[in-house]
Design a protein around this motif. Structure first.
Motif, mmCIF file in Angstrom:
data_model
loop_
_atom_site.group_PDB
_atom_site.id
_atom_site.type_symbol
_atom_site.label_atom_id
_atom_site.label_comp_id
_atom_site.label_asym_id
_atom_site.label_seq_id
_atom_site.Cartn_x
_atom_site.Cartn_y
_atom_site.Cartn_z
ATOM 1 N N ILE A 41 1.020 -1.148 0.055
ATOM 2 C CA ILE A 41 -0.160 -0.286 0.126
ATOM 3 C C ILE A 41 1.218 0.972 0.336
ATOM 4 C CG2 ILE A 41 -1.425 1.162 1.202
ATOM 5 C CD1 ILE A 41 -3.085 -1.186 2.666
ATOM 6 N N GLU A 70 1.198 4.528 1.493
ATOM 7 C CA GLU A 70 0.616 4.750 2.601
ATOM 8 C C GLU A 70 0.403 6.766 1.651
ATOM 9 O OE1 GLU A 70 -1.037 3.659 5.012
ATOM 10 O OE2 GLU A 70 0.226 1.746 4.849
ATOM 11 N N HIS A 99 -0.857 7.852 -0.898
ATOM 12 C CA HIS A 99 -1.776 7.700 -1.849
ATOM 13 C C HIS A 99 -3.614 6.936 -0.785
ATOM 14 C CE1 HIS A 99 -3.816 8.442 -5.868
ATOM 15 N NE2 HIS A 99 -4.579 6.877 -5.214
ATOM 16 N N TYR A 100 -3.067 6.514 -0.602
ATOM 17 C CA TYR A 100 -4.442 6.087 0.658
ATOM 18 C C TYR A 100 -4.505 7.185 1.421
ATOM 19 C CZ TYR A 100 -7.037 2.933 4.208
ATOM 20 O OH TYR A 100 -7.987 2.881 4.509
ATOM 21 N N GLN A 101 -4.401 7.539 2.139
ATOM 22 C CA GLN A 101 -4.569 9.149 2.927
ATOM 23 C C GLN A 101 -5.463 10.146 2.304
ATOM 24 O OE1 GLN A 101 -3.754 8.667 6.097
ATOM 25 N NE2 GLN A 101 -5.519 10.536 5.747
ATOM 26 N N TYR A 134 -8.621 9.003 0.882
ATOM 27 C CA TYR A 134 -9.601 8.921 2.124
ATOM 28 C C TYR A 134 -10.120 9.825 2.852
ATOM 29 C CZ TYR A 134 -10.976 7.867 7.149
ATOM 30 O OH TYR A 134 -11.453 7.028 8.076
ATOM 31 N N LYS A 193 -13.507 1.391 2.629
ATOM 32 C CA LYS A 193 -11.957 1.614 2.953
ATOM 33 C C LYS A 193 -11.459 0.296 1.850
ATOM 34 C CE LYS A 193 -11.737 2.892 7.225
ATOM 35 N NZ LYS A 193 -11.130 3.218 8.669
ATOM 36 N N ILE A 195 -10.726 2.160 -1.315
ATOM 37 C CA ILE A 195 -9.446 2.835 -0.908
ATOM 38 C C ILE A 195 -8.189 2.290 -1.304
ATOM 39 C CG2 ILE A 195 -8.295 4.691 0.112
ATOM 40 C CD1 ILE A 195 -11.137 5.437 0.691
ATOM 41 N N LYS A 196 -8.066 1.209 -0.479
ATOM 42 C CA LYS A 196 -7.266 0.753 -0.059
ATOM 43 C C LYS A 196 -6.510 -0.440 -1.355
ATOM 44 C CE LYS A 196 -5.629 -4.223 1.664
ATOM 45 N NZ LYS A 196 -5.571 -5.034 0.896
ATOM 46 N N SER A 228 -5.305 2.107 -3.659
ATOM 47 C CA SER A 228 -4.138 2.194 -3.604
ATOM 48 C C SER A 228 -2.479 1.773 -3.565
ATOM 49 C CB SER A 228 -3.932 2.724 -1.747
ATOM 50 O OG SER A 228 -5.200 4.026 -1.910
ATOM 51 N N GLU A 229 -2.945 0.385 -3.933
ATOM 52 C CA GLU A 229 -2.275 -0.592 -4.058
ATOM 53 C C GLU A 229 -0.910 -0.578 -5.363
ATOM 54 O OE1 GLU A 229 -4.289 -4.150 -1.163
ATOM 55 O OE2 GLU A 229 -4.943 -3.809 -3.056
ATOM 56 N N THR A 246 -8.114 7.505 -8.703
ATOM 57 C CA THR A 246 -7.543 7.208 -7.881
ATOM 58 C C THR A 246 -7.331 5.722 -7.812
ATOM 59 O OG1 THR A 246 -10.092 5.427 -8.305
ATOM 60 C CG2 THR A 246 -10.263 7.847 -7.303
#
Length: 413
Positions: A95, A97, A99-101, A104, A112, A115-116, A119-120, A134
């Motif tokens: 992940i 992080e 991009h995940y944040q 989010y 979630k 979003i996860k 972001s992977e 995204t």
């Protein structure tokens, strides 16, 4: 020594004909501008594990140096690209992080898991930012090959290429290719261009190749050096000879767009424009306003598709329409003059014609179009007869209208 580039575009919608593959075209158009980078292969494959792996096998067995892969990065069950790549390169996902944040914070209501998944990236890769979407892009090296993995949405691919891949991974290592140039022309047929240029084409045929590429917006003339040892000065000499023969038909080069060029000219001259459309049905206004900032020079337009609209909105007398017909020089002139006056603009454009496939006559066949350009000092009107295809007629009318406007502005200057 030239480096080879391969492109794989993934998606069932591509091979089934539901969606046109614009991504390979865009990537190739950017890569070809650099010396020592050659597009070797372009593949379009479905969302199929075996097909994707087979195409990777082929490219990796052909000494490819760069591989671009687009599509299949979404969160749905048929987005298989990351799964295939993990199996192929024997790695896991990680992940990003940051991009995940970002996702989010921007989409707090999204699940979630969604979003996860967006972001992977492969654990062997580094992220490439996605400024407008995204799905996160990525790049990595494997056995000396550089991979770029991109989403399938064309605008996201375009932004990633222009904002990150080219400036960070291509431009620092490769020089721009000065041995290829595309000259953009309008207002003249391919055969006429060839007749004007055939002597110098024949004289230089062993040094520079000339290709004519007709389209809705005009004819592109592509000049390509046949010998890598040809100097920039020699190439420029040939370019100048070509330009001298056809100067009044040239509106730009390479990736220039006529609507953008018109916009730049109007802004520079502080002039304004209004349009009255019949056969183009608002398409001319659409092309003009495709340019960001066009509100600074485009006053507006009227689609006077019916005679009633021409009379009531544009103020053209019904007697004129009855005598000459709605598709006529007389009506086109009044349309451009009246829209200019009504909008208090510096220039007025009008289009009226028989787009087809029906509605033509012996005297006015399908494809007959009148385009008028009006200024405060004079008005011009040109008659054209294009084709029997509605789409072609409307498209050509748009670009001829813009080209005539450009010529009118240049004459006035």
């Amino acid at each position: 020594m030239s480096k080879k580039v391969g492109i794989i575009c993934i998606g069932d919608e591509l091979i089934n004909g539901y969606t046109i593959d614009n991504n390979s075209n865009f990537i190739a158009s950017k890569i070809r501008k650099f010396d020592n980078l050659d597009i070797s292969n372009i593949f379009v494959v479905g969302d199929d594990l075996v097909s994707i792996s087979d195409n990777l096998d082929y490219l990796m067995g052909k000494n490819i140096n760069y591989i671009f892969i687009t599509g299949g990065l979404g969160p749905t069950h048929d987005d298989l690209t990351k799964k295939v790549l993990c199996e192929y390169f024997n790695c896991e996902l990680k992940i990003c992080e940051k991009h995940y944040q970002k996702l989010y914070d921007k989409y707090p209501s999204k699940k979630k898991n969604h979003i996860k998944s967006q972001s992977e990236i492969l654990e062997i890769s580094q992220p490439i930012p996605n400024d407008i979407g995204t799905a996160l892009s990525m790049h990595f090296m494997f056995k000396g090959i550089t991979f770029f993995i991109l989403p399938g949405v064309p605008l996201e691919v375009n932004k990633a290429m222009v904002n990150y891949i080219l400036p960070d991974y291509i431009e620092p290592f490769y020089k721009m290719n000065n041995s290829v140039l595309t000259i953009l022309t309008s207002g003249i047929y391919e055969s006429s261009l060839y007749n004007r240029l055939k002597d110098i084409i024949e004289e230089w045929r062993d040094k520079i190749k000339v290709a004519f590429l007709p389209g809705y917006s005009g004819v592109k003339i592509r000049l390509t050096s046949l010998d890598s040892n040809i100097s920039k000065d020699t190439f420029t000499q040939f370019k100048n000879l070509v330009e001298y023969k056809i100067k009044k038909y040239i509106y730009g080069y390479d990736d220039d767009k006529l609507n953008h060029i018109i916009g730049e000219i109007l802004l520079k001259e502080r002039k304004t424009l209004a349009v009255a459309e019949s056969c183009t049905g608002g398409y001319l206004s659409k092309v003009i306003t495709d340019v960001p900032g066009s509100s600074s020079y485009f006053k507006g337009g009227i689609v006077s598709y019916s005679n009633d609209m021409k009379v009531k909105i544009l103020g053209i007398k019904s007697d004129v329409i009855n005598e000459y017909g709605a598709v006529s020089k007389e009506v086109a002139v009044l349309m451009s003059e009246n829209i200019r006056k009504k909008c208090n603009s510096d220039y007025g454009i009008s289009t009226t014609g028989i787009a087809g496939p029906t509605g033509g006559s012996r005297n006015k066949p399908v494809g007959r179009v009148y385009i008028s350009i009006s200024t405060k000092k004079n008005t011009i009107c040109k008659e054209f007869t294009f084709s029997d295809q509605r789409k072609i007629n409307r498209n050509i009318t748009i670009y001829i209208s813009l080209f005539l406007l450009k010529k009118s502005i240049e004459i006035k200057k």
